[in-house]
Design a protein around this motif. Structure first.
Motif, mmCIF file in Angstrom:
data_model
loop_
_atom_site.group_PDB
_atom_site.id
_atom_site.type_symbol
_atom_site.label_atom_id
_atom_site.label_comp_id
_atom_site.label_asym_id
_atom_site.label_seq_id
_atom_site.Cartn_x
_atom_site.Cartn_y
_atom_site.Cartn_z
ATOM 1 N N SER A 1 0.065 -4.648 6.035
ATOM 2 C CA SER A 1 0.131 -3.611 5.020
ATOM 3 C C SER A 1 -1.255 -3.306 4.470
ATOM 4 C CB SER A 1 1.058 -4.045 3.882
ATOM 5 O OG SER A 1 0.950 -3.171 2.777
ATOM 6 N N TRP A 2 -1.992 -4.359 4.161
ATOM 7 C CA TRP A 2 -3.336 -4.178 3.600
ATOM 8 C C TRP A 2 -4.251 -3.457 4.588
ATOM 9 C CZ3 TRP A 2 -5.087 -5.054 -1.247
ATOM 10 C CH2 TRP A 2 -6.459 -4.901 -1.447
ATOM 11 N N ARG A 3 -4.192 -3.844 5.836
ATOM 12 C CA ARG A 3 -5.059 -3.233 6.848
ATOM 13 C C ARG A 3 -4.771 -1.737 6.986
ATOM 14 N NH1 ARG A 3 -3.788 -6.389 10.425
ATOM 15 N NH2 ARG A 3 -2.287 -5.153 11.619
ATOM 16 N N ARG A 4 -3.502 -1.378 6.977
ATOM 17 C CA ARG A 4 -3.158 0.043 7.062
ATOM 18 C C ARG A 4 -3.636 0.793 5.818
ATOM 19 N NH1 ARG A 4 3.090 -0.738 9.257
ATOM 20 N NH2 ARG A 4 2.494 -1.649 11.270
ATOM 21 N N GLY A 5 -3.446 0.173 4.668
ATOM 22 C CA GLY A 5 -3.840 0.830 3.431
ATOM 23 C C GLY A 5 -5.333 0.956 3.256
ATOM 24 N N ALA A 6 -6.095 0.156 3.990
ATOM 25 C CA ALA A 6 -7.554 0.219 3.893
ATOM 26 C C ALA A 6 -8.138 1.271 4.828
ATOM 27 C CB ALA A 6 -8.159 -1.150 4.218
ATOM 28 N N SER A 7 -7.285 1.994 5.539
ATOM 29 C CA SER A 7 -7.767 3.004 6.475
ATOM 30 C C SER A 7 -8.266 4.239 5.730
ATOM 31 C CB SER A 7 -6.660 3.404 7.446
ATOM 32 O OG SER A 7 -5.680 4.175 6.772
ATOM 33 N N SER A 8 -9.010 5.066 6.434
ATOM 34 C CA SER A 8 -9.544 6.286 5.828
ATOM 35 C C SER A 8 -8.440 7.278 5.475
ATOM 36 C CB SER A 8 -10.542 6.940 6.792
ATOM 37 O OG SER A 8 -9.913 7.258 8.021
ATOM 38 N N MET B 1 0.822 -1.199 0.000
ATOM 39 C CA MET B 1 0.000 0.000 0.000
ATOM 40 C C MET B 1 0.864 1.261 0.000
ATOM 41 S SD MET B 1 -3.268 -0.310 -0.144
ATOM 42 C CE MET B 1 -4.626 -1.434 0.131
ATOM 43 N N ARG B 2 1.920 1.259 0.800
ATOM 44 C CA ARG B 2 2.783 2.429 0.848
ATOM 45 C C ARG B 2 3.458 2.643 -0.502
ATOM 46 N NH1 ARG B 2 4.030 6.964 4.213
ATOM 47 N NH2 ARG B 2 5.776 7.884 3.116
ATOM 48 N N ALA B 3 3.807 1.560 -1.184
ATOM 49 C CA ALA B 3 4.426 1.701 -2.499
ATOM 50 C C ALA B 3 3.469 2.358 -3.482
ATOM 51 C CB ALA B 3 4.875 0.338 -3.023
ATOM 52 N N LEU B 4 2.166 2.065 -3.352
ATOM 53 C CA LEU B 4 1.193 2.718 -4.221
ATOM 54 C C LEU B 4 1.195 4.219 -3.990
ATOM 55 C CD1 LEU B 4 -1.325 2.845 -6.078
ATOM 56 C CD2 LEU B 4 -2.649 2.743 -3.989
ATOM 57 N N ALA B 5 1.257 4.628 -2.726
ATOM 58 C CA ALA B 5 1.262 6.053 -2.422
ATOM 59 C C ALA B 5 2.425 6.748 -3.109
ATOM 60 C CB ALA B 5 1.321 6.262 -0.912
ATOM 61 N N ALA B 6 3.588 6.106 -3.086
ATOM 62 C CA ALA B 6 4.746 6.684 -3.769
ATOM 63 C C ALA B 6 4.527 6.715 -5.275
ATOM 64 C CB ALA B 6 5.997 5.886 -3.432
ATOM 65 N N SER B 7 3.808 5.734 -5.791
ATOM 66 C CA SER B 7 3.619 5.628 -7.234
ATOM 67 C C SER B 7 2.670 6.676 -7.790
ATOM 68 C CB SER B 7 3.060 4.246 -7.586
ATOM 69 O OG SER B 7 3.942 3.239 -7.207
ATOM 70 N N ILE B 8 1.759 7.182 -6.961
ATOM 71 C CA ILE B 8 0.791 8.160 -7.446
ATOM 72 C C ILE B 8 1.512 9.338 -8.097
ATOM 73 C CG2 ILE B 8 -0.811 9.942 -6.657
ATOM 74 C CD1 ILE B 8 -2.278 7.454 -6.885
ATOM 75 N N ALA B 9 2.517 9.840 -7.428
ATOM 76 C CA ALA B 9 3.237 10.988 -7.973
ATOM 77 C C ALA B 9 3.996 10.628 -9.233
ATOM 78 C CB ALA B 9 4.196 11.543 -6.933
ATOM 79 N N ILE B 10 4.404 9.365 -9.335
ATOM 80 C CA ILE B 10 5.180 8.963 -10.498
ATOM 81 C C ILE B 10 4.377 9.025 -11.766
ATOM 82 C CG2 ILE B 10 6.378 7.108 -11.589
ATOM 83 C CD1 ILE B 10 6.508 5.824 -8.976
ATOM 84 N N ALA B 11 3.324 8.213 -11.797
ATOM 85 C CA ALA B 11 2.582 8.057 -13.039
ATOM 86 C C ALA B 11 1.942 9.363 -13.457
ATOM 87 C CB ALA B 11 1.515 6.990 -12.882
ATOM 88 N N PHE B 12 1.563 10.162 -12.486
ATOM 89 C CA PHE B 12 0.871 11.386 -12.832
ATOM 90 C C PHE B 12 1.828 12.526 -13.142
ATOM 91 C CE2 PHE B 12 -1.946 14.628 -13.224
ATOM 92 C CZ PHE B 12 -1.802 15.604 -12.277
#
Length: 230
Positions: A115-122, A1-12
Motif C-alpha cells: 500500500s505504501w509503495r503504491r501511495g508513494a508513486s507520482s 493510502m487509498r483511504a487517504l484519497a477517499a478522505s480528501i473529498a470528505i474533509a474538504f
C-alpha cells in the motif's frame, strides 16, 4: 493510502468516507484486535484546542468518475482494522479549519508495505487533485493551483506529506483560496492519514507536526514489539 484519497473529498467538501473494495479500497476482514488498534490511533477531541467541534461522517459515495486513481487501488489487499475520526471543525469569523484522520491495520506487513509503495508513486498527487476537482458541488468551480509532496519530519518509520492549494469559485468573481494538507504515517502494519483543510492560509507547520506526533506515538504503542495481532 487509498483511504487517504477517499478522505480528501470528505474533509474538504464534507463528502462522506467508507472503505469499499469495489471502489479500489482494500477488502475488510475486521477483527477485534485490528479494530481496537485502528480506533486507538485516530484523533480525539481532546487532541485539539478549544473551538473545534466534531462532525460525523456520512456514507461514502465513491471516488468521482474520471479521477485518475487506478495506481492507488488496493482491492487486492486486506485490512483487519479500519477506523476514522469525526471531522473536527473550527469556524471563527473568517477562520475555517477542518481536521480529521483515519487508520487502517493491514493483514500482513507485506500488504502494508505494498500500500505504501503504491501511495508513494507520482500518481498520488494526480489522484488527489482529480478527486477534489471532480467533487465540486453545484455552483462551485474548483481549480487546483498546485499539488505536491512537501518536506515533513520523520516522526514514524514511514512518513510523507502532501499539500494541495485550491481556489473555489462560488459564482461571479468570488474565489476562496483553500489549503489541504495530508500527512501519511506507517508503523508496522498500521497506516494512518491526517487531513487538514483551511481557508485563506495553511495550518501552521508546528500544528501539523504536533498533531501528527500524537498519532505517531499512538501507532507505536498499538504496534508494540510485534504489531497488533490478527
Amino acid at each position: 493510502m487509498r483511504a487517504l484519497a477517499a478522505s480528501i473529498a470528505i474533509a474538504f467538501l464534507a463528502a462522506p468516507l467508507a472503505a469499499s473494495a469495489a471502489d479500489g479500497q482494500p477488502r475488510k476482514a475486521l477483527t477485534k484486535a485490528g479494530q481496537e488498534a485502528a480506533r486507538s490511533v485516530v484523533l480525539k477531541r481532546g487532541d485539539l484546542g478549544p473551538g473545534f467541534a466534531p462532525h460525523a461522517r456520512g456514507k461514502d459515495e465513491g471516488t468521482p468518475k474520471g479521477a485518475r486513481c487506478r495506481a492507488l487501488d488496493e482491492d487486492d489487499l486486506t485490512v483487519t482494522g479500519d477506523a476514522a475520526s469525526p471531522d473536527f471543525r473550527l469556524a471563527q469569523g473568517a477562520l475555517f479549519v477542518t481536521v480529521g484522520s483515519n487508520a487502517q491495520v493491514y493483514r500482513t506487513l507485506r500488504e502494508a508495505n505494498t500500500s505504501w509503495r503504491r501511495g508513494a508513486s507520482s500518481q498520488t498527487t494526480t489522484c488527489l487533485s482529480d478527486i477534489v476537482r471532480l467533487s465540486a458541488g453545484p455552483g462551485q468551480k474548483i481549480t487546483v493551483v498546485s499539488a505536491k509532496r512537501v518536506p515533513f519530519p520523520a516522526i514514524a518509520p514511514k512518513t510523507t506529506a502532501y499539500r494541495l492549494v485550491l481556489t473555489i469559485g462560488l459564482g461571479g468573481n468570488q474565489r476562496i483560496r483553500t489549503y489541504v494538507d495530508a500527512v501519511i504515517l506507517q508503523h508496522g502494519r498500521i497506516q494512518t492519514g491526517l487531513l487538514f483543510t483551511s481557508v485563506g492560509r495553511p495550518v501552521a507547520s508546528v500544528d501539523l507536526v504536533a498533531l501528527a506526533s500524537v498519532v505517531a506515538a499512538r501507532m507505536a504503542k498499538a504496534a508494540g514489539p510485534k504489531g497488533p495481532v490478527a
